[in-house]
Design a protein around this motif. Structure first.
Motif, PDB file in Angstrom:
ATOM      1  N   THR A 198      -1.856   0.211  -9.223  1.00 14.43           N
ATOM      2  CA  THR A 198      -3.243   0.543  -9.541  1.00 14.43           C
ATOM      3  C   THR A 198      -3.897   1.200  -8.340  1.00 14.43           C
ATOM      4  N   SER A 199      -5.126   1.598  -8.515  1.00 11.58           N
ATOM      5  CA  SER A 199      -5.940   2.130  -7.430  1.00 11.58           C
ATOM      6  C   SER A 199      -6.235   1.015  -6.432  1.00 11.58           C
ATOM      7  N   THR A 200      -6.541   1.372  -5.193  1.00 14.20           N
ATOM      8  CA  THR A 200      -6.879   0.346  -4.206  1.00 14.20           C
ATOM      9  C   THR A 200      -8.299  -0.184  -4.400  1.00 14.20           C
ATOM     10  N   SER A 201      -9.098   0.470  -5.237  1.00 14.43           N
ATOM     11  CA  SER A 201     -10.497   0.085  -5.401  1.00 14.43           C
ATOM     12  C   SER A 201     -10.706  -1.316  -5.981  1.00 14.43           C
ATOM     13  N   PRO A 202     -10.065  -1.685  -7.112  1.00 13.21           N
ATOM     14  CA  PRO A 202     -10.325  -3.026  -7.656  1.00 13.21           C
ATOM     15  C   PRO A 202      -9.797  -4.126  -6.739  1.00 13.21           C
ATOM     16  N   GLU A 203     -10.508  -5.239  -6.722  1.00  9.65           N
ATOM     17  CA  GLU A 203     -10.055  -6.386  -5.929  1.00  9.65           C
ATOM     18  C   GLU A 203      -8.837  -7.019  -6.602  1.00  9.65           C
ATOM     19  N   VAL A 253      -8.030 -10.068  -7.098  1.00 15.86           N
ATOM     20  CA  VAL A 253      -8.311 -11.179  -8.011  1.00 15.86           C
ATOM     21  C   VAL A 253      -8.552 -10.657  -9.428  1.00 15.86           C
ATOM     22  N   ASN A 254      -9.094  -9.438  -9.564  1.00 11.81           N
ATOM     23  CA  ASN A 254      -9.349  -8.855 -10.880  1.00 11.81           C
ATOM     24  C   ASN A 254      -8.097  -8.256 -11.505  1.00 11.81           C
ATOM     25  N   LEU A 255      -7.052  -8.036 -10.721  1.00 11.59           N
ATOM     26  CA  LEU A 255      -5.824  -7.426 -11.208  1.00 11.59           C
ATOM     27  C   LEU A 255      -4.726  -8.438 -11.505  1.00 11.59           C
ATOM     28  N   LEU A 256      -4.946  -9.666 -11.138  1.00 13.92           N
ATOM     29  CA  LEU A 256      -3.868 -10.656 -11.207  1.00 13.92           C
ATOM     30  C   LEU A 256      -3.406 -10.951 -12.632  1.00 13.92           C
ATOM     31  N   HIS A 257      -4.335 -11.034 -13.591  1.00 15.82           N
ATOM     32  CA  HIS A 257      -3.935 -11.343 -14.963  1.00 15.82           C
ATOM     33  C   HIS A 257      -3.126 -10.200 -15.579  1.00 15.82           C
ATOM     34  N   SER A 258      -3.498  -8.948 -15.271  1.00 14.08           N
ATOM     35  CA  SER A 258      -2.702  -7.829 -15.795  1.00 14.08           C
ATOM     36  C   SER A 258      -1.317  -7.812 -15.162  1.00 14.08           C
ATOM     37  N   GLN A 275       0.828  -1.198   0.000  1.00 10.15           N
ATOM     38  CA  GLN A 275       0.000   0.000   0.000  1.00 10.15           C
ATOM     39  C   GLN A 275       0.866   1.254   0.000  1.00 10.15           C
ATOM     40  N   GLU A 276       0.474   2.258  -0.774  1.00  9.09           N
ATOM     41  CA  GLU A 276       1.106   3.561  -0.774  1.00  9.09           C
ATOM     42  C   GLU A 276       0.013   4.607  -0.899  1.00  9.09           C
ATOM     43  N   LYS A 277       0.367   5.908  -0.905  1.00  9.98           N
ATOM     44  CA  LYS A 277      -0.630   6.958  -1.047  1.00  9.98           C
ATOM     45  C   LYS A 277      -1.102   7.057  -2.490  1.00  9.98           C
ATOM     46  N   GLY A 278      -2.316   7.600  -2.691  1.00  7.93           N
ATOM     47  CA  GLY A 278      -2.830   7.724  -4.056  1.00  7.93           C
ATOM     48  C   GLY A 278      -4.323   7.935  -4.095  1.00  7.93           C
ATOM     49  N   SER A 279      -5.103   7.054  -4.729  1.00  6.38           N
ATOM     50  CA  SER A 279      -6.521   7.235  -4.985  1.00  6.38           C
ATOM     51  C   SER A 279      -7.355   7.191  -3.707  1.00  6.38           C
ATOM     52  N   ARG A 280      -8.590   7.723  -3.800  1.00  6.48           N
ATOM     53  CA  ARG A 280      -9.496   7.758  -2.657  1.00  6.48           C
ATOM     54  C   ARG A 280     -10.253   6.437  -2.533  1.00  6.48           C
ATOM     55  N   THR A 281     -10.386   5.952  -1.307  1.00  3.93           N
ATOM     56  CA  THR A 281     -11.207   4.791  -0.993  1.00  3.93           C
ATOM     57  C   THR A 281     -12.033   5.144   0.221  1.00  3.93           C
ATOM     58  N   LYS A 282     -12.925   4.254   0.659  1.00  5.13           N
ATOM     59  CA  LYS A 282     -13.728   4.559   1.840  1.00  5.13           C
ATOM     60  C   LYS A 282     -12.876   4.631   3.100  1.00  5.13           C
ATOM     61  N   ARG A 283     -11.675   4.089   3.060  1.00  7.88           N
ATOM     62  CA  ARG A 283     -10.772   4.153   4.211  1.00  7.88           C
ATOM     63  C   ARG A 283      -9.698   5.224   4.037  1.00  7.88           C
ATOM     64  N   GLY A 284      -9.744   5.976   2.949  1.00 10.99           N
ATOM     65  CA  GLY A 284      -8.743   7.002   2.720  1.00 10.99           C
ATOM     66  C   GLY A 284      -8.131   6.878   1.347  1.00 10.99           C
ATOM     67  N   LYS A 285      -6.919   7.375   1.208  1.00 17.76           N
ATOM     68  CA  LYS A 285      -6.213   7.340  -0.068  1.00 17.76           C
ATOM     69  C   LYS A 285      -5.313   6.117  -0.151  1.00 17.76           C
ATOM     70  N   GLY A 286      -5.048   5.681  -1.366  1.00 18.49           N
ATOM     71  CA  GLY A 286      -4.133   4.554  -1.496  1.00 18.49           C
ATOM     72  C   GLY A 286      -3.985   4.058  -2.912  1.00 18.49           C
ATOM     73  N   THR A 287      -2.869   3.414  -3.173  1.00 17.45           N
ATOM     74  CA  THR A 287      -2.633   2.693  -4.414  1.00 17.45           C
ATOM     75  C   THR A 287      -2.167   1.297  -4.049  1.00 17.45           C
ATOM     76  N   LYS A 288      -2.341   0.399  -4.967  1.00 16.40           N
ATOM     77  CA  LYS A 288      -1.940  -0.991  -4.744  1.00 16.40           C
ATOM     78  C   LYS A 288      -0.766  -1.286  -5.665  1.00 16.40           C
ATOM     79  N   TRP A 289       0.346  -1.679  -5.085  1.00 15.03           N
ATOM     80  CA  TRP A 289       1.533  -2.039  -5.849  1.00 15.03           C
ATOM     81  C   TRP A 289       1.674  -3.541  -5.741  1.00 15.03           C
ATOM     82  N   MET A 290       1.506  -4.240  -6.854  1.00 10.01           N
ATOM     83  CA  MET A 290       1.594  -5.697  -6.867  1.00 10.01           C
ATOM     84  C   MET A 290       2.846  -6.085  -7.633  1.00 10.01           C
ATOM     85  N   VAL A 291       3.627  -6.991  -7.045  1.00  7.43           N
ATOM     86  CA  VAL A 291       4.914  -7.380  -7.606  1.00  7.43           C
ATOM     87  C   VAL A 291       4.988  -8.896  -7.713  1.00  7.43           C
TER      88      VAL A 291
END
Length: 94
Positions: A37-42, A44-49, A7-23
Protein backbone atom coordinates in the motif's frame (compact mmCIF):
# COMPACT_ATOMS: atom_id res chain seq x y z
CA UNK A 1 3.08 -14.89 13.47
CA UNK A 2 4.40 -11.40 12.95
CA UNK A 3 3.68 -8.64 10.49
CA UNK A 4 6.79 -6.91 9.22
CA UNK A 5 6.53 -3.56 7.35
CA UNK A 6 9.15 -2.83 4.69
CA UNK A 7 9.71 0.39 2.71
CA UNK A 8 10.17 0.62 -1.07
CA UNK A 9 9.75 3.37 -3.70
CA UNK A 10 6.27 4.48 -4.74
CA UNK A 11 3.71 7.07 -3.54
CA UNK A 12 4.50 10.61 -2.37
CA UNK A 13 4.66 11.44 1.35
CA UNK A 14 5.97 14.47 3.23
CA UNK A 15 9.30 12.65 3.52
CA UNK A 16 9.41 11.56 -0.12
CA UNK A 17 8.17 8.58 -2.09
CA UNK A 18 7.36 5.20 -0.67
CA UNK A 19 5.15 2.15 -0.41
CA UNK A 20 4.51 -0.04 2.59
CA UNK A 21 4.92 -3.78 2.15
CA UNK A 22 3.40 -5.67 5.08
CA UNK A 23 3.95 -9.41 5.38
CA UNK A 24 2.50 -12.02 7.76
CA UNK A 25 5.02 -14.78 8.52
CA UNK A 26 4.86 -17.86 10.72
CA UNK A 27 7.30 -18.75 13.51
CA UNK A 28 9.73 -20.13 10.93
CA UNK A 29 9.59 -16.89 8.84
CA UNK A 30 7.60 -18.52 6.05
CA UNK A 31 5.33 -15.90 4.38
CA UNK A 32 1.61 -16.51 4.83
CA UNK A 33 0.30 -13.39 3.08
CA UNK A 34 1.18 -9.80 2.21
CA UNK A 35 -0.17 -6.43 1.07
CA UNK A 36 1.48 -3.46 -0.65
CA UNK A 37 0.00 0.00 0.00
CA UNK A 38 0.92 3.66 0.06
CA UNK A 39 3.00 4.86 3.01
CA UNK A 40 0.29 7.40 3.90
CA UNK A 41 -2.17 5.20 5.89
CA UNK A 42 -1.13 4.22 9.40
CA UNK A 43 -0.28 0.55 9.91
CA UNK A 44 -3.02 0.08 12.50
CA UNK A 45 -5.59 0.89 9.77
CA UNK A 46 -4.04 -1.63 7.35
CA UNK A 47 -3.73 -4.58 9.68
CA UNK A 48 -7.17 -6.12 9.07
CA UNK A 49 -6.72 -6.04 5.28
CA UNK A 50 -3.34 -7.70 5.78
CA UNK A 51 -4.93 -10.47 7.83
CA UNK A 52 -7.62 -10.89 5.15
CA UNK A 53 -4.82 -11.37 2.58
CA UNK A 54 -3.35 -14.39 4.39
CA UNK A 55 -3.86 -17.82 2.92
CA UNK A 56 -7.40 -19.06 3.47
CA UNK A 57 -6.50 -22.17 5.50
CA UNK A 58 -4.19 -20.26 7.86
CA UNK A 59 -5.30 -20.04 11.50
CA UNK A 60 -3.55 -17.11 13.17
CA UNK A 61 -3.68 -17.31 16.96
CA UNK A 62 -1.09 -14.71 18.02
CA UNK A 63 0.07 -11.52 16.32
CA UNK A 64 3.44 -10.12 17.40
CA UNK A 65 3.85 -6.44 16.52
CA UNK A 66 5.48 -3.21 17.68
CA UNK A 67 3.84 -0.72 20.04
CA UNK A 68 2.76 1.59 17.20
CA UNK A 69 -0.38 -0.52 16.65
CA UNK A 70 -1.28 -1.02 20.32
CA UNK A 71 -4.79 0.44 20.58
CA UNK A 72 -8.06 -0.62 22.18
CA UNK A 73 -10.09 -0.70 18.91
CA UNK A 74 -7.49 -2.93 17.26
CA UNK A 75 -7.36 -5.26 20.27
CA UNK A 76 -11.16 -5.60 20.19
CA UNK A 77 -11.14 -6.22 16.41
CA UNK A 78 -8.48 -8.90 16.77
CA UNK A 79 -10.34 -10.45 19.71
CA UNK A 80 -13.41 -10.86 17.45
CA UNK A 81 -11.13 -12.81 15.09
CA UNK A 82 -9.82 -14.80 18.10
CA UNK A 83 -6.28 -13.40 17.66
CA UNK A 84 -4.14 -12.32 20.63
CA UNK A 85 -2.07 -9.17 20.06
CA UNK A 86 1.41 -9.37 21.61
CA UNK A 87 3.17 -6.01 21.71
CA UNK A 88 4.70 -3.55 24.20
CA UNK A 89 2.29 -1.11 25.87
CA UNK A 90 2.31 2.51 24.79
CA UNK A 91 3.03 5.05 27.52
CA UNK A 92 -0.29 6.87 27.00
CA UNK A 93 -2.41 3.69 26.90
CA UNK A 94 -4.93 3.33 29.70
Amino acid sequence: MAALPLQEKGSRTKRGKGTKWMVVVDVEDIPLGSTVTSTSPEEVNLLHSLLDATYKNTKIQNLVYDKAVNSAPLCYGLARRKIDLICPHRKNRK
